[in-house]
Design a protein around this motif. Structure first.
Motif, PDB file in Angstrom:
ATOM      1  N   MET A   1      52.129 103.025  71.899  1.00  0.00           N
ATOM      2  CA  MET A   1      53.209 103.789  71.300  1.00  0.00           C
ATOM      3  C   MET A   1      52.815 104.162  69.869  1.00  0.00           C
ATOM      4  O   MET A   1      52.288 103.340  69.128  1.00  0.00           O
ATOM      5  N   GLN A   2      53.087 105.390  69.506  1.00  0.00           N
ATOM      6  CA  GLN A   2      52.740 105.848  68.167  1.00  0.00           C
ATOM      7  C   GLN A   2      53.741 105.317  67.143  1.00  0.00           C
ATOM      8  O   GLN A   2      54.944 105.309  67.372  1.00  0.00           O
ATOM      9  N   GLN A   3      53.225 104.881  66.017  1.00  0.00           N
ATOM     10  CA  GLN A   3      54.068 104.375  64.952  1.00  0.00           C
ATOM     11  C   GLN A   3      54.506 105.517  64.040  1.00  0.00           C
ATOM     12  O   GLN A   3      53.893 106.572  63.993  1.00  0.00           O
ATOM     13  N   ASP A   4      55.572 105.308  63.295  1.00  0.00           N
ATOM     14  CA  ASP A   4      56.101 106.261  62.303  1.00  0.00           C
ATOM     15  C   ASP A   4      56.506 107.598  62.920  1.00  0.00           C
ATOM     16  O   ASP A   4      56.452 108.635  62.267  1.00  0.00           O
ATOM     17  N   LYS A   5      56.868 107.599  64.180  1.00  0.00           N
ATOM     18  CA  LYS A   5      57.270 108.832  64.830  1.00  0.00           C
ATOM     19  C   LYS A   5      58.800 108.967  64.881  1.00  0.00           C
ATOM     20  O   LYS A   5      59.328 110.064  64.960  1.00  0.00           O
ATOM     21  N   HIS A   6      59.488 107.848  64.838  1.00  0.00           N
ATOM     22  CA  HIS A   6      60.934 107.849  64.965  1.00  0.00           C
ATOM     23  C   HIS A   6      61.599 107.724  63.594  1.00  0.00           C
ATOM     24  O   HIS A   6      61.071 107.082  62.699  1.00  0.00           O
ATOM     25  N   PRO A   7      62.796 108.317  63.435  1.00  0.00           N
ATOM     26  CA  PRO A   7      63.505 108.189  62.154  1.00  0.00           C
ATOM     27  C   PRO A   7      64.001 106.756  61.949  1.00  0.00           C
ATOM     28  O   PRO A   7      64.137 105.988  62.901  1.00  0.00           O
ATOM     29  N   GLU A   8      64.274 106.432  60.703  1.00  0.00           N
ATOM     30  CA  GLU A   8      64.750 105.099  60.351  1.00  0.00           C
ATOM     31  C   GLU A   8      66.145 104.866  60.937  1.00  0.00           C
ATOM     32  O   GLU A   8      67.029 105.707  60.864  1.00  0.00           O
ATOM     33  N   TYR A   9      66.346 103.713  61.535  1.00  0.00           N
ATOM     34  CA  TYR A   9      67.598 103.323  62.170  1.00  0.00           C
ATOM     35  C   TYR A   9      68.232 102.243  61.314  1.00  0.00           C
ATOM     36  O   TYR A   9      67.651 101.159  61.146  1.00  0.00           O
ATOM     37  N   HIS A  10      69.404 102.506  60.720  1.00  0.00           N
ATOM     38  CA  HIS A  10      69.983 101.586  59.756  1.00  0.00           C
ATOM     39  C   HIS A  10      71.514 101.593  59.850  1.00  0.00           C
ATOM     40  O   HIS A  10      72.092 102.496  60.452  1.00  0.00           O
ATOM     41  N   PRO A  11      72.194 100.604  59.233  1.00  0.00           N
ATOM     42  CA  PRO A  11      73.663 100.574  59.242  1.00  0.00           C
ATOM     43  C   PRO A  11      74.237 101.736  58.439  1.00  0.00           C
ATOM     44  O   PRO A  11      73.749 102.057  57.348  1.00  0.00           O
ATOM     45  N   VAL A  12      75.285 102.365  58.979  1.00  0.00           N
ATOM     46  CA  VAL A  12      75.955 103.498  58.335  1.00  0.00           C
ATOM     47  C   VAL A  12      77.454 103.367  58.599  1.00  0.00           C
ATOM     48  O   VAL A  12      77.861 102.941  59.680  1.00  0.00           O
ATOM     49  N   VAL A  13      78.276 103.757  57.624  1.00  0.00           N
ATOM     50  CA  VAL A  13      79.721 103.789  57.801  1.00  0.00           C
ATOM     51  C   VAL A  13      80.134 105.225  58.098  1.00  0.00           C
ATOM     52  O   VAL A  13      79.782 106.144  57.354  1.00  0.00           O
ATOM     53  N   PHE A  14      80.848 105.419  59.193  1.00  0.00           N
ATOM     54  CA  PHE A  14      81.434 106.720  59.509  1.00  0.00           C
ATOM     55  C   PHE A  14      82.914 106.635  59.173  1.00  0.00           C
ATOM     56  O   PHE A  14      83.607 105.706  59.598  1.00  0.00           O
ATOM     57  N   ARG A  15      83.407 107.614  58.392  1.00  0.00           N
ATOM     58  CA  ARG A  15      84.786 107.584  57.914  1.00  0.00           C
ATOM     59  C   ARG A  15      85.524 108.826  58.411  1.00  0.00           C
ATOM     60  O   ARG A  15      85.105 109.950  58.159  1.00  0.00           O
ATOM     61  N   ASP A  16      86.630 108.603  59.116  1.00  0.00           N
ATOM     62  CA  ASP A  16      87.498 109.682  59.597  1.00  0.00           C
ATOM     63  C   ASP A  16      88.615 109.847  58.580  1.00  0.00           C
ATOM     64  O   ASP A  16      89.536 109.038  58.520  1.00  0.00           O
ATOM     65  N   ARG A  17      88.526 110.878  57.771  1.00  0.00           N
ATOM     66  CA  ARG A  17      89.516 111.092  56.715  1.00  0.00           C
ATOM     67  C   ARG A  17      90.895 111.411  57.276  1.00  0.00           C
ATOM     68  O   ARG A  17      91.911 111.053  56.693  1.00  0.00           O
ATOM     69  N   ALA A  18      90.966 112.105  58.410  1.00  0.00           N
ATOM     70  CA  ALA A  18      92.252 112.498  58.987  1.00  0.00           C
ATOM     71  C   ALA A  18      93.061 111.280  59.425  1.00  0.00           C
ATOM     72  O   ALA A  18      94.279 111.250  59.292  1.00  0.00           O
ATOM     73  N   ALA A  19      92.393 110.263  59.950  1.00  0.00           N
ATOM     74  CA  ALA A  19      93.088 109.082  60.463  1.00  0.00           C
ATOM     75  C   ALA A  19      93.065 107.916  59.474  1.00  0.00           C
ATOM     76  O   ALA A  19      93.729 106.909  59.694  1.00  0.00           O
ATOM     77  N   GLY A  20      92.296 108.047  58.407  1.00  0.00           N
ATOM     78  CA  GLY A  20      92.184 106.945  57.463  1.00  0.00           C
ATOM     79  C   GLY A  20      91.484 105.741  58.090  1.00  0.00           C
ATOM     80  O   GLY A  20      91.852 104.601  57.859  1.00  0.00           O
ATOM     81  N   TYR A  21      90.469 106.010  58.891  1.00  0.00           N
ATOM     82  CA  TYR A  21      89.777 104.973  59.656  1.00  0.00           C
ATOM     83  C   TYR A  21      88.288 105.055  59.366  1.00  0.00           C
ATOM     84  O   TYR A  21      87.732 106.145  59.262  1.00  0.00           O
ATOM     85  N   ALA A  22      87.639 103.912  59.247  1.00  0.00           N
ATOM     86  CA  ALA A  22      86.191 103.861  59.034  1.00  0.00           C
ATOM     87  C   ALA A  22      85.609 102.761  59.899  1.00  0.00           C
ATOM     88  O   ALA A  22      86.268 101.754  60.166  1.00  0.00           O
ATOM     89  N   PHE A  23      84.389 102.989  60.366  1.00  0.00           N
ATOM     90  CA  PHE A  23      83.725 101.957  61.157  1.00  0.00           C
ATOM     91  C   PHE A  23      82.248 101.909  60.811  1.00  0.00           C
ATOM     92  O   PHE A  23      81.640 102.902  60.459  1.00  0.00           O
ATOM     93  N   LEU A  24      81.709 100.706  60.902  1.00  0.00           N
ATOM     94  CA  LEU A  24      80.309 100.444  60.586  1.00  0.00           C
ATOM     95  C   LEU A  24      79.522 100.378  61.881  1.00  0.00           C
ATOM     96  O   LEU A  24      79.910  99.687  62.820  1.00  0.00           O
ATOM     97  N   THR A  25      78.441 101.131  61.952  1.00  0.00           N
ATOM     98  CA  THR A  25      77.575 101.132  63.124  1.00  0.00           C
ATOM     99  C   THR A  25      76.153 101.398  62.670  1.00  0.00           C
ATOM    100  O   THR A  25      75.908 101.587  61.482  1.00  0.00           O
TER     101      THR A  25
END
Length: 87
Positions: A1-25
């Protein structure tokens, strides 16, 4: 398998402003904006317009709109069954 081919996979918070809801994934998405999460760590935050908290399908607020009797017009045009007839 080739290295450095895939983007970095890291924790991110997605925030829904309309519902006032955020989740970490985990995601490959990135952002310059950050937010301090409940665990005291700082994560990149991405604002979204719709999430499962605000989408009508998931909240049960979805409605079917039959404007101008489209179903009736379709049945008249293409010979739908009349009310009371058995199938």
């Amino acid at each position: 398998m080739q290295q450095d081919k895939h983007p970095e996979y890291h924790p991110v918070v997605f925030r829904d402003r309309a519902a006032g809801y955020a989740f970490l994934t985990r995601s490959t998405a990135s952002s310059e904006q950050t937010i301090e999460w409940d665990d005291g760590e700082t994560y990149p935050v991405i604002d979204v317009e719709i999430s499962s908290e605000s989408h009508p399908f998931y909240t049960g607020r979805a409605r079917t709109v039959d404007t101008e009797g489209r179903v009736a017009r379709f049945e008249r045009r293409y010979g739908g069954t009349e009310p009371g007839e058995g199938s």
